[in-house]
Design an enzyme around this catalytic site. Structure first.
Site, PDB file in Angstrom:
ATOM      1  N   GLU B  60      51.911  48.563  82.269  1.00 52.42           N
ATOM      2  CA  GLU B  60      52.200  49.242  83.539  1.00 52.42           C
ATOM      3  C   GLU B  60      53.504  48.746  84.165  1.00 52.42           C
ATOM      4  OE1 GLU B  60      49.222  48.354  82.560  1.00 52.42           O
ATOM      5  OE2 GLU B  60      48.252  50.310  82.457  1.00 52.42           O
ATOM      6  N   HIS B 127      37.536  52.113  87.900  1.00 48.15           N
ATOM      7  CA  HIS B 127      37.998  53.477  87.646  1.00 48.15           C
ATOM      8  C   HIS B 127      37.685  54.397  88.818  1.00 48.15           C
ATOM      9  CE1 HIS B 127      38.021  51.771  83.616  1.00 48.15           C
ATOM     10  NE2 HIS B 127      38.853  52.734  83.257  1.00 48.15           N
TER      11      HIS B 127
END
Ligand SMILES: Cc1ncc(C[n+]2csc(CCOP(=O)(O)OP(=O)(O)O)c2C)c(N)n1
Ligand SMILES: [Mg+2]
Lengths: 434, 324
Positions: B60, B127
């Protein structure tokens, strides 16, 4: 390969290194007079690394300096006044007082990306610059520097790994100055040569005496050319020494006295002066001329900087967002048609060159391969892996280490068609696509 | 034309912007051949090729870092975070490198960082996040969190064309649940403008994203009880549209803030302060809020149900407020 330098270039290298040092000394005086706002980070002893690497770049190439790379900024065309005013937090500094030190840049003309304090962050950013450069057809190289300490960050790893997978034109100079603040390099990395980090990314690397400006230039030029030709990133380890504390406040009592003495004897500027004299590249008169020019320039630069006021307080609230103050425009050096449909359209499928089976690992014995069920016949050719690096401590000026090539991977899978195994459901439910 | 899901609206925005401007590129994990974990980028690679649809390693920081570098080169990268929860992994790049760039040295960062966010789909603690407030607290960023397909498309286009870094949160519960017909022309929705979704006289609900729909449902029910609710959909969280909020509060004299984000440090606190600063004299009751609980998002359905704010929470709090 050797890259000859003209007399003028030789003298220019001296000019930049000496200016770098004179500026450093000037800043120390200003610091003692309390004119410098905040900390002062010395470049002393590392001038050859910054100047020699940046000097290998073309005008169109990009750099992102770290705090000890003022030499690189000078080579790229910034003036001592810019650095002076940054440290003095003045209104006319490149950041108008919003940031200090070498934390400034210039996207459009000099192609310099401003660093931030967070170490390692420039590695992915300059990877992006390089990838965009390729996309735009610019044929550029992006260069940045990291300290030995910064090689331990996650950003360094993610950035270099991504650069390697993209074969980005990134030259990463690891400036091993033996210390990260108070931490010696051995506590940072359990490797004698930081260049060995490159192996983990499958990229080329080299080691150079960072206090030998000609060697640094030669090594950097080879790396830059290699990158420009599309061969992927190169990591250069420049072995050098931080000759002061981390910053002005730090007396560096943790550094053994003998260590300073060892490196003092290898001072990059004294060595280069000797080199220029021994090779009849200059004489006492040309040296005096250059020194006088640097003195005069620096005096003028300081006068300019001192005249600049501190910024008006109102500025604190301005510029958080770009409200039409800048235009964003890419410099296209290729036809946009190439990247626009229909020309840009592709078949959206991976090319899977090898299946990654145990039998393909080049290092395993045929016995192990046999156990894996392939009769030992698939011992793939060993990667070349030959080290062409010179000794990490070359003695003479101009001695250049040649690049260590990354391991070459076998191009094609050696597994026979019949032995392929299904992957499970691929994009279209097909198995074992090429 | 057939109604379009929010997911498809987002895909269309990216597709049309890439078609319009070759400086728009996409970068992220599994976005190319696979088309993204939620298929938002499906079909992009086939049309725009490997150079414009870049699959990355699981990095990321490298994704955001490289996107910054590309934007310095004048490109307009759209970076996908596979789930917005992973934005924590590149927090430093976003808050230190991206957000401060223009302020510090005048280098604009025209990039979009987007990804699926929010709960209600039993995604568990990693999530389901709503991490918008970390970034609303970061000057230099813009933060968008749309609730409708129309807004998602129009706001994403605005974000791509904006010269500033924009975080674009896509509520995954809404991805395939909200649908509407979209105009066929190239429209945009302005960043920084809230919208009144339902006019009312008695009470203002300020909300955004999935809770906007829950708030509208609650408002319909409250109407039957004679409580006339105005629903303001923020759409953009940074910069905050104070004007629309204050205008509504001055009209209804009562303010309830509803968000799916956790309670402490959620945007409700900020909006309450805005109302106190700008409409204190107009308030006829306390400023109340309905939010998620102060815990990580739990996994098991009854736990997540308890964690998330729901229509009943809104109904009871609104009734309480209306009684003042
Ligand atoms: C990510 C991060 N952690 C900590 C620091 C604080 N810090 C600033 S410089 C420094 C040492 C850096 O060492 P090195 O990378 O070897 O560079 P050098 O100072 O030797 O040039 C540290 C720990 C920082 N700037 N960034
Ligand atoms: Mg160091």
């Amino acid at each position: 390969m050797s890259y000859p330098l003209t007399r003028d270039q030789h003298l220019e290298l001296y000019y930049f290194m000496k200016l770098n040092r004179a500026l450093d000394e000037q800043l120390v005086r200003l610091f003692r007079q309390n004119v410098v706002v905040g900390g002062l980070y010395s470049n002393l002893g590392q001038e050859a690394t910054s100047v020699g690497t940046a000097y290998a770049l073309e005008k169109r190439d990009w750099i992102a300096p770290m705090i000890r790379n003022v030499g690189g900024l000078l080579v790229k065309g910034f003036k001592p006044r810019d650095i002076l005013m940054q440290y003095m937090a003045r209104k006319d500094s490149p950041t108008m007082g919003k940031d200090g030190t070498s934390h400034f840049g210039d996207l459009k003309v000099r192609h310099v990306v401003s660093p931030i304090s967070m170490l390692g962050d420039l590695v992915p950013v300059m990877t992006g610059v390089a990838i965009a450069g390729r996309y735009l057809g610019q044929n550029i190289v992006a260069m940045t520097w990291v300290g030995d300490g910064a090689t331990s960050t996650g950003a360094f790893h993610e950035g270099l790994n991504f650069a390697a997978t993209q074969r980005a034109a990134l030259v990463l100079v690891v400036e091993n100055n033996q210390w990260a603040y108070s931490t010696p390099v051995a506590k940072q990395v359990p490797l004698h040569n930081l260049a060995d980090r490159a192996k983990a990314y499958g990229i080329a690397s080299s080691i150079v005496d960072g206090n030998d400006v000609v060697a640094v230039y030669q090594t950097a030029k080879e790396a830059v050319d290699r990158c420009r030709a599309g061969n992927g990133p190169v990591l250069i380890e420049a072995k050098t020494m931080r000759m002061k504390g981390h910053a002005q406040h730090d007396p560096a009592e943790y550094v053994p006295k003998e260590m300073f003495e060892y490196w003092e004897a290898r001072d990059p500027i004294a060595r280069y002066e000797k080199y220029l004299t021994e090779n009849n590249i200059w004489d006492a008169k040309s040296k005096a001329g250059l020194d006088a020019r640097i003195d005069k320039e620096l005096k003028e630069e300081l006068e300019f900087a001192e005249k600049s006021p501190l910024p008006p307080p109102d500025l604190a609230e301005q510029g958080v967002y770009c409200e039409g103050c800048h235009t964003v425009e890419a410099e296209w050096k290729r036809s946009k048609k190439e990247v626009t449909p229909p020309q840009s359209s592709v078949k959206p499928e991976w090319e899977v060159a090898d299946f990654g089976g145990f039998d393909l690992a080049s290092t395993i014995s045929s016995k192990a391969a046999a156990a894996a069920g392939n009769g030992g016949k698939s011992a793939a050719s060993a990667p070349s892996g030959k080290s062409m690096r010179n000794s990490p401590e070359p003695k003479s000026n101009g001695q250049k280490a040649s690049l260590q090539k990354p391991n070459e991977r076998p191009e094609k899978s050696r597994i026979a068609e019949a032995e392929r195994v299904p992957f499970g459901r691929g994009p279209k439910g097909k198995a074992g696509r090429k | 034309m057939a109604p379009v899901t929010m997911l498809e609206a987002i895909r269309q925005a990216i597709f049309e912007e890439m078609e319009r401007d070759p400086s728009v590129v996409t970068i992220g994990e599994d976005i190319g051949v696979y088309g993204g974990a939620f298929k938002v980028t499906a079909g992009l690679l086939e049309r725009f090729g490997w150079e414009r649809v870049i699959d990355t390693p699981i990095s990321e920081t490298a994704i955001i870092g490289a996107a910054v570098g590309m934007s310095y080169q004048g490109l307009r990268p759209i970076a996908e975070l596979q789930f917005i929860d992973f934005i924590a992994c590149c927090f430093n790049q976003i808050t230190n490198f991206v957000a401060k760039s223009h302020y510090r040295w005048g280098a604009p960062v025209p990039m979009v960082m987007r990804g699926p966010s929010g709960g209600g789909v039993h995604g568990g603690p990693f999530h389901s996040a709503n991490p918008e407030m970390y970034f609303v607290h970061t000057p230099g960023l813009k933060v968008i969190y749309p609730s409708t397909a129309y807004d998602a498309k129009g706001l994403l286009k605005s974000a791509i064309r904006d010269n500033n870094p924009v975080l674009f949160f896509e509520h995954k519960f809404l991805y395939r649940r909200v649908k509407e017909e979209l105009p066929s022309d190239d429209y945009t929705v302005p960043i920084g403008k809230a919208i009144v979704r339902r006019e009312g006289r008695d009470l203002t609900i300020v909300t955004y994203a999935a809770m906007m729909h829950t708030s509208l449902e609650a408002a319909d029910e409250l109407a039957k009880e004679g409580i006339d609710v105005e629903v303001v959909d923020l759409r953009t969280l940074l910069p905050l549209d104070k004007e629309t909020i204050l205008h509504s509060v001055k009209k209804t004299n009562k303010l309830l803030i509803v968000h799916e984000d956790t309670r402490t440090g959620g945007i409700a606190g900020e909006i309450a302060a805005v109302a106190c600063e700008g409409a204190f004299e107009d308030l006829d009751g306390p400023i109340l809020r309905v939010t998620a609980k102060d815990s990580p998002v739990p996994f098991s359905p009854p736990l997540e149900e308890r964690f998330l704010p729901n229509k009943n929470d809104i109904l009871s709090t609104a009734r309480e407020l209306a009684a003042y």
